[in-house]
Design a protein around this motif. Structure first.
Motif, mmCIF file in Angstrom:
data_model
loop_
_atom_site.group_PDB
_atom_site.id
_atom_site.type_symbol
_atom_site.label_atom_id
_atom_site.label_comp_id
_atom_site.label_asym_id
_atom_site.label_seq_id
_atom_site.Cartn_x
_atom_site.Cartn_y
_atom_site.Cartn_z
ATOM 1 N N PRO A 168 0.784 -1.242 0.000
ATOM 2 C CA PRO A 168 0.000 0.000 0.000
ATOM 3 C C PRO A 168 0.811 1.286 0.000
ATOM 4 O O PRO A 168 0.513 2.213 -0.755
ATOM 5 C CB PRO A 168 -0.851 -0.128 1.266
ATOM 6 N N ARG A 169 1.836 1.378 0.847
ATOM 7 C CA ARG A 169 2.555 2.655 0.965
ATOM 8 C C ARG A 169 3.294 3.029 -0.317
ATOM 9 O O ARG A 169 3.080 4.135 -0.847
ATOM 10 C CB ARG A 169 3.492 2.626 2.162
ATOM 11 N N PRO A 170 4.198 2.162 -0.854
ATOM 12 C CA PRO A 170 4.871 2.555 -2.106
ATOM 13 C C PRO A 170 3.905 2.683 -3.273
ATOM 14 O O PRO A 170 4.112 3.493 -4.175
ATOM 15 C CB PRO A 170 5.891 1.440 -2.322
ATOM 16 N N ARG A 171 2.831 1.883 -3.255
ATOM 17 C CA ARG A 171 1.838 2.002 -4.320
ATOM 18 C C ARG A 171 1.207 3.388 -4.320
ATOM 19 O O ARG A 171 1.137 4.050 -5.363
ATOM 20 C CB ARG A 171 0.759 0.933 -4.147
ATOM 21 N N ALA A 172 0.771 3.855 -3.148
ATOM 22 C CA ALA A 172 0.142 5.169 -3.054
ATOM 23 C C ALA A 172 1.120 6.270 -3.448
ATOM 24 O O ALA A 172 0.753 7.239 -4.125
ATOM 25 C CB ALA A 172 -0.388 5.391 -1.649
ATOM 26 N N THR A 173 2.377 6.134 -3.026
ATOM 27 C CA THR A 173 3.386 7.150 -3.329
ATOM 28 C C THR A 173 3.635 7.260 -4.832
ATOM 29 O O THR A 173 3.647 8.356 -5.403
ATOM 30 C CB THR A 173 4.705 6.811 -2.611
ATOM 31 N N ARG A 205 11.770 8.973 -8.216
ATOM 32 C CA ARG A 205 10.522 8.236 -8.399
ATOM 33 C C ARG A 205 10.209 8.014 -9.876
ATOM 34 O O ARG A 205 9.645 6.977 -10.250
ATOM 35 C CB ARG A 205 9.366 8.977 -7.724
#
Length: 242
Positions: A168-173, A205
């Motif tokens: 979830p975290r890297p996906r959202a970022t 990114r």
């Protein structure tokens, strides 16, 4: 929305214009205003133009030729002829007026000297004016089509699958970074300001995004990603894991 010839005639630059014929056609949209001093102007028309002239191409024409000139403009898609009756002509040829009335073609005259530069400048400023509704075009029709055919989730996975598989975290970022880059045409400074990070972070990114998604420079690819992000937001808004 394009202005009509009637709209243009209300502009201050067109004050004093006299409509001799074609009053019923003044509601036609005008695509451009050209200065034309040649008798075969019709061959250059693409449709919707209004021509400005001092009448010099008419001075040497016979009645039949004057009628043919007007007919060629009407059949060529012109939406009006404006004559300045000061230099070469003091009155429009009767054959021209008769043909204009026959074809219900807008024939307009100025009986005083006018600036063609001022007329074209005023007309083009009105023609090129942005529409009143300047909101961004919506992708809703395309999204609706994907949803109605049951292809939305497959489309989203095809474009964003590598990102959606992340925790979830890297996906959202990375999804928020991709959205910012697309919205700002890959302007690093603007994307960084939107996300509240440094430009170096955006560059880092972006390298991740390129490694996971491939080509991000192709306009068609960018449109696909925009649609996929819209679908992902829709899925998230109804509480489903994209």
């Amino acid at each position: 929305m394009l202005p009509t010839l009637a709209d243009l005639l209300t502009l201050p630059a067109f004050a004093g214009a006299e409509v001799l014929s074609g009053q019923d056609r003044l509601a036609q949209p005008v695509t451009w205003v050209h200065v034309s001093e040649i008798a075969d102007a019709a061959r250059f028309l693409s449709g919707g133009e209004v021509l400005l002239s001092t009448g010099s191409p008419l001075t040497s024409l016979s009645d039949a030729e004057a009628e043919g000139y007007l007919r060629s403009l009407a059949e060529g898609g012109a939406h009006g002829l404006i004559l300045e009756l000061v230099r070469d002509l003091r009155d429009p040829p009767p054959a021209l007026v008769g043909a204009a009335r026959l074809y219900d073609f807008p024939l307009i005259v100025f009986r005083q000297e006018v600036s063609f530069a001022a007329l074209t400048r005023a007309a083009h400023a009105r023609i090129l004016r942005p529409p009143a509704d300047t909101s961004e075009p919506s992708l809703a029709p395309l999204l609706d089509a994907l949803n109605e055919t049951g292809r939305s989730l497959g489309f989203m996975q095809a474009h964003l699958g590598a990102l959606l598989a992340l925790p979830p975290r890297p996906r959202a970022t990375l999804l928020s970074t991709l959205e910012a880059l697309l919205d700002h045409n890959f302007n690093m400074a603007q994307s960084a300001r939107r996300l509240g990070v440094r430009r170096q972070t955006i560059y880092y990114r972006l390298e991740q995004l390129r490694a996971m998604l491939g080509d991000l420079d192709n306009p068609r690819r960018q449109l696909g990603l925009q649609l996929a992000l819209e679908i992902a937001r829709g899925e998230a808004s109804v509480g489903r894991e994209p």
